[in-house]
Scaffold this motif. Structure first.
Motif, PDB file in Angstrom:
ATOM      1  N   ALA A 124       0.828  -1.205   0.000  1.00 28.85           N
ATOM      2  CA  ALA A 124       0.000   0.000   0.000  1.00 28.85           C
ATOM      3  C   ALA A 124       0.862   1.254   0.000  1.00 28.85           C
ATOM      4  O   ALA A 124       0.532   2.240  -0.669  1.00 28.85           O
ATOM      5  N   GLY A 125       1.962   1.228   0.724  1.00 31.14           N
ATOM      6  CA  GLY A 125       2.874   2.371   0.722  1.00 31.14           C
ATOM      7  C   GLY A 125       3.477   2.608  -0.649  1.00 31.14           C
ATOM      8  O   GLY A 125       3.610   3.746  -1.097  1.00 31.14           O
TER       9      GLY A 125
ATOM     10  N   ILE B  60       0.670   9.568  -5.234  1.00 32.16           N
ATOM     11  CA  ILE B  60       1.049  10.918  -4.805  1.00 32.16           C
ATOM     12  C   ILE B  60       1.989  11.557  -5.811  1.00 32.16           C
ATOM     13  O   ILE B  60       1.835  12.730  -6.168  1.00 32.16           O
TER      14      ILE B  60
ATOM     15  N   ALA C 241       0.699   4.058  -2.785  1.00 31.90           N
ATOM     16  CA  ALA C 241       0.420   5.440  -2.381  1.00 31.90           C
ATOM     17  C   ALA C 241       1.509   6.380  -2.892  1.00 31.90           C
ATOM     18  O   ALA C 241       1.219   7.494  -3.338  1.00 31.90           O
ATOM     19  N   LYS C 242       2.748   5.951  -2.847  1.00 32.72           N
ATOM     20  CA  LYS C 242       3.853   6.765  -3.361  1.00 32.72           C
ATOM     21  C   LYS C 242       3.652   7.068  -4.845  1.00 32.72           C
ATOM     22  O   LYS C 242       3.830   8.200  -5.288  1.00 32.72           O
TER      23      LYS C 242
END
Length: 78
Positions: free
Chosen positions: A59-60, A67, A63-64
């Protein structure tokens, strides 16, 4: 004509290939973890923690990417 299209979109093709590579890598990591947890007869709580950590890592990464794409689209990022 076709090679000209390839040259124009090479950066996008590279980015897509990199994201697909990471998706396949995360899949194989998940399969390896599943096998280790199954063979090691890990309790349910331990399995839940392991899968949570793996999910948060994925998920990180996603998300990166989101973004970064948002900042690039709005002109605030490079």
């Amino acid at each position: 004509m076709q090679s000209n299209w390839l040259i124009e979109h090479w950066q996008q093709i590279e980015t897509l290939g990199l994201y697909l590579f990471f998706a396949v890598l995360f899949f194989f990591i998940g399969m390896a973890i599943y096998d280790v947890l199954k063979r090691g007869e890990v309790p349910a709580f331990g399995r839940a923690i392991v899968w949570l950590v793996l999910f948060l890592g994925c998920a990180g990464f996603i998300a990166k990417g989101v973004i970064k794409a948002f900042f690039t689209a709005t002109g605030t990022g490079g």
